[in-house]
Design an enzyme around this catalytic site. Structure first.
Site, mmCIF file in Angstrom:
data_model
loop_
_atom_site.group_PDB
_atom_site.id
_atom_site.type_symbol
_atom_site.label_atom_id
_atom_site.label_comp_id
_atom_site.label_asym_id
_atom_site.label_seq_id
_atom_site.Cartn_x
_atom_site.Cartn_y
_atom_site.Cartn_z
ATOM 1 C CB CYS A 86 -0.639 0.335 1.011
ATOM 2 S SG CYS A 86 -2.244 1.120 1.323
ATOM 3 C CG HIS A 195 -3.758 -3.173 4.021
ATOM 4 N ND1 HIS A 195 -2.727 -2.253 4.713
ATOM 5 C CD2 HIS A 195 -4.107 -1.756 3.212
ATOM 6 C CE1 HIS A 195 -2.846 -1.265 4.494
ATOM 7 N NE2 HIS A 195 -3.759 -1.081 3.618
ATOM 8 C CD GLU A 197 -1.428 -4.971 6.222
ATOM 9 O OE1 GLU A 197 -0.995 -3.761 6.315
ATOM 10 O OE2 GLU A 197 -0.646 -6.167 5.090
#
Length: 215
Positions: A86, A195, A197
């Site tokens: 990102c 994302h 994560e």
């Protein structure tokens, strides 16, 4: 066996803790020696690979400059495995468009053009499930999370390898009509708009660790 590697996560701003948790979950299986938060040149010098997390790319660059590590980061990403997610993708890029007034500092390493906030505001965030051959020939689809995300609107070097492309219609420019690129690989660099994560699926972290081990 290749000696375990030390992976750093740039911890100046943004979602660095989530990346650290994801990497630590792989330590027993993926030959990771250590996972470190990186804020200084001394800490950067200790790692073999680096993740630049999502967050606010302009703020991250300003903090890096004020902390005196911006030039060190530029040198690192040209030589060692680095993954930008990102905001990290924006920082890695050679060219960014739709930036804030006055532009912003970039690490000038990944030869792509990135459109900042390509998918709109926070309220326009979305998740989409896509098949990703780079994660394995018969891999299950991955849940891609996009939050005020950038997109890759052009590849500016033939060595850049496209990895993931959205179906047509996602995004706010004419480029979205053909399906925007949201993940690419170039030499020692990995750039992704999304994302990983923020999911419980660690396959993209595993992909990067194995890429770093092979470097």
């Amino acid at each position: 066996m290749v000696e375990g590697i030390r992976i750093g996560v740039l911890a100046l701003q943004g979602a660095f803790i989530e990346h650290i948790h994801a990497l630590n979950a792989l330590r027993d299986t993926e030959n990771i020696k250590d996972v470190l938060e990186v804020r200084t040149k001394a800490e950067l010098d200790q790692v073999d690979a680096l993740i630049i997390p999502g967050g606010e790319s302009t703020s991250m660059a300003l903090i890096a400059e004020r902390c005196g590590i911006l030039q060190d980061l530029r040198a690192f990403v040209r030589a060692k495995p680095t993954w930008g997610t990102c905001a990290g993708l924006i920082l890695l890029a050679k060219t960014a468009i739709h930036t804030k007034k006055g532009g912003q500092q970039l690490l000038d390493a990944l030869p792509v053009t990135v459109s900042r906030n390509q998918f709109g505001r926070q309220v326009d965030s979305f998740t989409i499930k896509l098949s990703s051959p780079c994660l394995g020939k018969d891999a299950e689809p991955f849940d891609y999370v996009f939050i005020r995300a950038p997109a890759i609107v052009s590849i500016d070097d033939p060595e850049v390898e496209p990895l993931v492309q959205l179906p047509p219609g996602h995004g706010q420019t004419e480029a979205s009509e053909n399906g925007l690129l949201v993940a690419v690989k170039y030499r020692n660099l990995l750039g992704t708009s999304f994302h990983p994560e923020l999911t419980s699926d660690n396959r993209w972290h595993k992909y990067f660790v194995r890429m770093a081990l092979a470097a």
